[in-house]
Write a protein that holds these residues in place. Structure first.
Motif, PDB file in Angstrom:
ATOM      1  N   GLU A 137       3.070   0.708  -4.086  1.00  0.00           N
ATOM      2  CA  GLU A 137       2.313   0.677  -5.332  1.00  0.00           C
ATOM      3  C   GLU A 137       1.072   1.567  -5.287  1.00  0.00           C
ATOM      4  OE1 GLU A 137       3.269  -0.679  -8.192  1.00  0.00           O
ATOM      5  OE2 GLU A 137       5.126  -1.056  -7.109  1.00  0.00           O
ATOM      6  N   ASP A 138       0.305   1.473  -4.203  1.00  0.00           N
ATOM      7  CA  ASP A 138      -0.904   2.302  -4.121  1.00  0.00           C
ATOM      8  C   ASP A 138      -0.555   3.781  -4.037  1.00  0.00           C
ATOM      9  OD1 ASP A 138      -3.082   0.436  -4.264  1.00  0.00           O
ATOM     10  OD2 ASP A 138      -2.487  -0.302  -2.311  1.00  0.00           O
ATOM     11  N   SER A 183      -6.811   2.728  -5.504  1.00  0.00           N
ATOM     12  CA  SER A 183      -5.682   2.767  -4.562  1.00  0.00           C
ATOM     13  C   SER A 183      -5.930   3.764  -3.439  1.00  0.00           C
ATOM     14  CB  SER A 183      -4.394   3.127  -5.315  1.00  0.00           C
ATOM     15  OG  SER A 183      -3.995   2.075  -6.169  1.00  0.00           O
ATOM     16  N   GLN A 185      -4.657  -4.911  -6.920  1.00  0.00           N
ATOM     17  CA  GLN A 185      -3.792  -4.411  -5.864  1.00  0.00           C
ATOM     18  C   GLN A 185      -3.953  -5.213  -4.576  1.00  0.00           C
ATOM     19  OE1 GLN A 185      -1.527  -2.858  -7.629  1.00  0.00           O
ATOM     20  NE2 GLN A 185      -1.351  -1.357  -6.002  1.00  0.00           N
ATOM     21  N   GLU A 186      -5.177  -5.639  -4.295  1.00  0.00           N
ATOM     22  CA  GLU A 186      -5.434  -6.440  -3.091  1.00  0.00           C
ATOM     23  C   GLU A 186      -4.692  -7.764  -3.149  1.00  0.00           C
ATOM     24  OE1 GLU A 186      -6.825  -6.797   0.634  1.00  0.00           O
ATOM     25  OE2 GLU A 186      -7.404  -5.126  -0.662  1.00  0.00           O
ATOM     26  N   ILE A 243       0.840  -1.200   0.000  1.00  0.00           N
ATOM     27  CA  ILE A 243       0.000   0.000   0.000  1.00  0.00           C
ATOM     28  C   ILE A 243       0.876   1.252   0.000  1.00  0.00           C
ATOM     29  CG2 ILE A 243      -1.652   1.334   1.373  1.00  0.00           C
ATOM     30  CD1 ILE A 243      -2.830  -1.343   2.300  1.00  0.00           C
ATOM     31  N   ALA A 291      -8.715  -2.535  -8.190  1.00  0.00           N
ATOM     32  CA  ALA A 291      -8.704  -2.701  -6.731  1.00  0.00           C
ATOM     33  C   ALA A 291      -8.414  -4.150  -6.357  1.00  0.00           C
ATOM     34  CB  ALA A 291     -10.043  -2.263  -6.147  1.00  0.00           C
ATOM     35  N   ARG A 350       0.292   4.987  -7.491  1.00  0.00           N
ATOM     36  CA  ARG A 350      -0.868   5.187  -8.363  1.00  0.00           C
ATOM     37  C   ARG A 350      -1.630   6.451  -8.002  1.00  0.00           C
ATOM     38  NH1 ARG A 350      -3.768  -0.606  -9.800  1.00  0.00           N
ATOM     39  NH2 ARG A 350      -2.026  -1.464 -10.984  1.00  0.00           N
ATOM     40  N   GLN A 410      -7.712   3.663 -11.550  1.00  0.00           N
ATOM     41  CA  GLN A 410      -6.740   2.973 -10.694  1.00  0.00           C
ATOM     42  C   GLN A 410      -6.411   3.810  -9.466  1.00  0.00           C
ATOM     43  OE1 GLN A 410      -3.569   2.281 -13.520  1.00  0.00           O
ATOM     44  NE2 GLN A 410      -4.324   0.253 -14.030  1.00  0.00           N
ATOM     45  N   ARG A 421      -7.898   2.208  -0.682  1.00  0.00           N
ATOM     46  CA  ARG A 421      -7.087   1.332   0.179  1.00  0.00           C
ATOM     47  C   ARG A 421      -6.227   2.161   1.143  1.00  0.00           C
ATOM     48  NH1 ARG A 421      -5.393  -3.582  -1.111  1.00  0.00           N
ATOM     49  NH2 ARG A 421      -3.197  -2.998  -1.286  1.00  0.00           N
TER      50      ARG A 421
END
Length: 580
Positions: free
Chosen positions: A126-127, A309, A192-193, A123, A189, A130, A305, A312
């Motif tokens: 990468e999140d 993110s 990414q999860e 998280i 989502a 994004r 995207q 999250r």
């Protein structure tokens, strides 16, 4: 960034607003680039009508010069606009990473509940990347809209029909692109999860690699990771298919719009309503539209995207704290008194316990009695389901003070980097002399100075080059520069053999000397030297007193002491072992 993020939309808003200067600058320069790109086919049409068809060399040179200036301007605008946009994205990503790390490391805790460390790392990388890229999407989106509006204005001046085709067709195309991006948001989502879960499993397996090799569990671990990685791969492929479908459909719809513009322009030229140069400009502008419309498709995908993110990230940042922290820094030295009132949690049942400032209390009892649960509640790892845990420092009220409660367990982590940095997690400004004093207090200075580079020695990932006793000594030494008002030792000497245990017991006594300390005692010799012993059974406190008082009472502690005394000869033969 603001401390509260109720939703993913708030995360996106803060991310863009925090970099608004670069976003605005990038949008202006990007718009200048799109304006220049739109002017190129217009100028080519002007060259045809005013120079080529009239064979006017002077006009040809003049308009070619204007065209060259426009090319230079749009090239520079693109270069510096892209640089500004990239900077806004990177800075926003960095700000989010800092906010996430600050939340995870907040003394109130809670962010790690239900999440593996690898998932939190995903998280924060990468999140966050994004969401940071949304700044680029905003910049490109504004630039693309300026390019489309410029095209529409030019076509309206050339022909109202051509202008209306663009003005009416573009909103429809944008709306369809938004609809096509919704599946991408959902699948993004999920992607990414699953990627976060795969990263968490990989980190967990790597951390336990030596254990797996020791018991021959490699094949099971590989199978577990293959399954998790396969789930992540399938989620990624679904997201990629959704993105490919969205891009393909938008490209096809864009082609249809361009074809309509070219068809209408050709008919108008054939009817004599527009000149040859204007027809060339119209066709050129129709082809130019492909760029900004594709850019808008990319922007839609990036926003989809980014929204996934951001949701999250918001879930982590908005996680309630496990414990409530105050907002004042206490004056040193800090001495704390501890009070538990009606505490229930897990197996604990209405526990009442008070520790005076500077009192060292040993917590003993059979396995499963609730000792570790109580220790974690005091340390703030968990919040009690009923009752309260309060620390009064220097005689002041608890609610206004930020009270650090230090926890040392038998599962100690050694951080990467020089050994000196490993001793400074609570006080980054601690001097080397202060660190040597801390090491001396736990009888560790001699072996530390015997290392190749002393305090600057890198002891290896997880401290695997050290014995368990040495690792625990480092953990206890951290207490000295941190100077917490309350220290909790949860079986901090359990992993060492008896020789190392005696050394660690003495080190623990010196590390908590003068502090309020709650000690979960694995070895009863450590409990016997405490100011008071509290005996737990079935999640309740059943005995309390000094070692002599409890032995004289012939209760649970007396039975535990008698049983332990009968086996300590065997225990004395247990050597200090290296960590697996």
């Amino acid at each position: 960034m603001s401390p509260s993020y109720p939703s993913g939309r708030d995360v996106l808003r803060e991310s863009v607003a925090g970099q608004r200067r670069d976003v605005v600058l990038g949008s202006l320069l990007g718009s200048g680039h799109q304006l220049g790109e739109a002017l190129v086919p217009v100028l080519i049409g002007v060259v045809i009508d005013r120079a080529v068809t009239r064979s006017d060399t002077g006009a040809l040179v003049l308009w070619l010069g204007v065209l060259a200036v426009v090319y230079v301007g749009l090239a520079l605008s693109w270069r510096f606009g892209a640089w500004s946009g990239d900077r806004s994205a990177v800075r926003a990503e960095h700000a989010l990473r800092v906010a996430l790390v600050r939340r995870v490391l907040h003394p109130g805790g809670g962010a790690e509940e239900g999440r593996l460390p690898g998932a939190l790392a995903n998280i924060a990388t990468e999140d966050a990347k994004r969401v940071g890229a949304v700044n680029m999407s905003v910049m490109y989106g504004i630039s693309a809209l300026v390019g489309i509006l410029t095209t529409a204005v030019v076509l309206l001046r050339t022909s109202v029909t051509l202008g209306l085709v663009v003005l009416l067709g573009t909103p429809v195309l944008l709306w369809l692109g938004h609809l096509l991006s919704r599946p991408l948001e959902t699948r993004g989502a999920a992607e990414q999860e699953r990627a976060a879960h795969a990263s968490a499993v990989a980190a967990d397996l790597v951390a336990g690699l030596r254990v797996l090799k020791g018991i021959g569990g490699e094949s099971t671990a590989i199978a577990r990771y293959r399954t998790t990685s396969g789930d992540s791969l399938r989620a990624t492929l679904k997201a990629a298919r959704a993105q490919a479908f969205q891009s393909g459909m938008v490209l096809a719809l864009t082609g249809c719009l361009i074809a309509v513009v070219a068809l209408v322009g050709g008919r108008l030229a054939a009817q004599g309503s527009i000149s040859p140069g204007q027809l060339v400009s119209a066709v050129g502008l129709a082809l130019f539209l492909l760029g900004p419309l594709q850019m808008l498709a990319w922007v839609n995908a990036g926003l989809a995207q980014g929204r996934a993110s951001a949701t999250r990230i918001a879930e982590v940042l908005a996680t309630p704290h496990t414990v409530t922290a105050g907002d004042r820094i206490l004056a040193r030295p800090v001495r704390g008194a501890l009070r538990l009132t009606g505490v229930s949690h897990g197996g604990l049942r209405e526990v009442d316990l008070t520790l005076r400032a500077g009192e060292r209390v040993a917590l003993v009892g059979a396995s499963g009695a609730g000792k570790t649960t109580l220790a974690k509640l005091v340390a703030g790892v968990h919040r009690p389901t009923a009752g309260s845990v309060r620390v009064t420092t220097n005689g002041t009220r608890e609610s206004g003070d930020r009270v650090p409660v230090a926890l040392v367990t038998q599962e100690t982590h050694v951080f990467a980097g020089p050994l000196a940095d490993d001793l400074r997690p609570a006080r980054a400004d601690a001097t080397d002399d202060e660190l040597r004093t801390a090491l001396t207090s736990v009888a560790a200075l001699d072996w530390v100075e015997a290392l190749p580079e002393g305090l600057a020695t890198v002891v290896g990932e997880g401290g695997h080059r050290l014995t368990s006793a040495q690792v625990q000594q480092l953990a206890l030494a951290r207490l000295v520069p941190a100077d917490p008002p309350v220290a909790v030792l949860d079986e901090a000497t359990a992993e060492a053999g008896s020789t190392g245990a005696r050394l660690l017991e003495q080190a623990a006594d010196r590390a908590v000397d003068g502090r309020t300390a709650l000690v979960v005692a694995h070895r009863l010799t450590q409990a016997a030297t405490a100011d008071r012993i509290v005996v737990m059974d079935g999640g309740r406190i059943v005995e309390s007193g000094t070692h002599d008082e409890l032995c004289a009472a012939a209760g649970i502690h007396a039975s535990l002491w008698e049983a332990w005394s009968g086996t300590r000869t065997t225990a004395d033969e247990t050597p200090t072992h290296h960590r697996p």
